[in-house]
Motif scaffolding. Structure first.
Motif, PDB file in Angstrom:
ATOM      1  N   THR A  66      30.243  37.220  47.148  1.00  0.00           N
ATOM      2  CA  THR A  66      30.031  37.827  45.841  1.00  0.00           C
ATOM      3  C   THR A  66      29.245  36.891  44.926  1.00  0.00           C
ATOM      4  N   CYS A  67      28.517  37.494  43.990  1.00  0.00           N
ATOM      5  CA  CYS A  67      27.724  36.703  43.034  1.00  0.00           C
ATOM      6  C   CYS A  67      28.404  36.572  41.681  1.00  0.00           C
ATOM      7  N   PHE A  68      29.524  37.292  41.499  1.00  0.00           N
ATOM      8  CA  PHE A  68      30.193  37.307  40.200  1.00  0.00           C
ATOM      9  C   PHE A  68      31.702  37.115  40.367  1.00  0.00           C
ATOM     10  N   ASP A  69      32.332  36.651  39.283  1.00  0.00           N
ATOM     11  CA  ASP A  69      33.787  36.634  39.159  1.00  0.00           C
ATOM     12  C   ASP A  69      34.178  37.666  38.107  1.00  0.00           C
ATOM     13  N   LEU A  70      35.172  38.503  38.415  1.00  0.00           N
ATOM     14  CA  LEU A  70      35.672  39.485  37.461  1.00  0.00           C
ATOM     15  C   LEU A  70      36.850  38.841  36.735  1.00  0.00           C
ATOM     16  N   LEU A  71      36.653  38.446  35.487  1.00  0.00           N
ATOM     17  CA  LEU A  71      37.644  37.617  34.798  1.00  0.00           C
ATOM     18  C   LEU A  71      38.507  38.359  33.792  1.00  0.00           C
ATOM     19  N   GLN A  72      37.971  39.398  33.154  1.00  0.00           N
ATOM     20  CA  GLN A  72      38.749  40.106  32.134  1.00  0.00           C
ATOM     21  C   GLN A  72      38.484  41.605  32.214  1.00  0.00           C
TER      22      GLN A  72
END
Length: 235
Positions: A66-72
């Motif tokens: 993945t290229c992103f982190d889902l944080l909120q």
């Protein structure tokens, strides 16, 4: 007020679906992207189709899918909720270092991830009198009608930690379990008996055995996480 900053910039996106425990599809800038979900919690009441989320682009790494982190995520009630299950541990460390919690005001020395028998506790402490202790930190994202609940999925590991805190207490350690509610809309905390009766039973046993239980709500925004207030733990 203590602030644990989030590293990197967060960008708004739309949640599409969760492919597995740690991977989700999101929609950003006219494209679908894969994002890492940094928790194993179910989050069924939060990760709904078209929910507004905040994601962070990651440093390119060939080992990542993945290229992103889902944080909120923005809840249906308009409350920002942090999904990073590791954030409460770092936050608790910062709160202890800055002496921001009245309940832990005499702590002089701390250390993360300390082994005790067959497992590790999140925080090892020594107070001003030389008394040793352990703190186990739990990340809470589920709030129903103002009541924060943990866990949102059966947690064999969490139930085991409580039994180990009981054993450590018997050996003379000062032991606590701290529930960091990663949102600001909870009035009190209670164990989630419907989802995990064993954890709930073990929490009651732990408190009866002298383990302290605390719960704190937090303010979540793009900058990071801040302490809001202490809330009652109701069994």
């Amino acid at each position: 007020m203590t602030l644990l900053k989030i590293q990197g910039d967060l960008t708004e996106a739309k949640f599409l679906e969760r492919l597995n425990r740690f991977t989700a599809r999101v929609f950003i800038d006219g494209e679908e992207q894969l994002a890492h979900v940094p928790t194993s919690g179910r989050l069924k009441e939060l990760l709904l189709p078209n929910a507004t989320v905040l994601i962070r682009r990651c440093i390119p790494n060939p080992k990542r899918k993945t290229c992103f982190d889902l944080l909120q995520v923005l809840s249906q009630d308009g409350v920002w909720v942090s999904l990073d299950s590791l954030q409460p541990n770092a936050f608790m460390e910062r709160l202890l270092i800055e002496n921001s919690l009245y309940d832990f005001r005499n702590i002089q020395r701390i250390k993360r991830e300390v082994k005790y028998k067959n497992s590790r506790f999140d925080v090892y402490t020594v107070d001003e009198d030389g008394k040793e202790g352990f703190i186990e930190v739990k990340s809470v994202t589920l709030v129903e009608e103002g009541v924060a609940k943990f866990p949102d999925a059966p947690s064999t590991r969490g139930a085991k930690h409580l039994l180990e805190l009981i054993e450590a207490t018997k050996e003379g350690y000062q032991c606590s379990v701290v529930f960091i509610v990663q949102r600001n809309d909870a009035k009190h905390f209670t164990p989630n008996r419907d989802t995990d009766p064993q954890f709930s039973e073990n929490l009651e046993k732990a408190i009866e055995s002298g383990v302290k239980a605390y719960a704190y709500t937090s303010i979540i925004n793009r900058s990071g996480i801040q302490l809001q207030k202490k809330i009652p733990v109701v069994l």
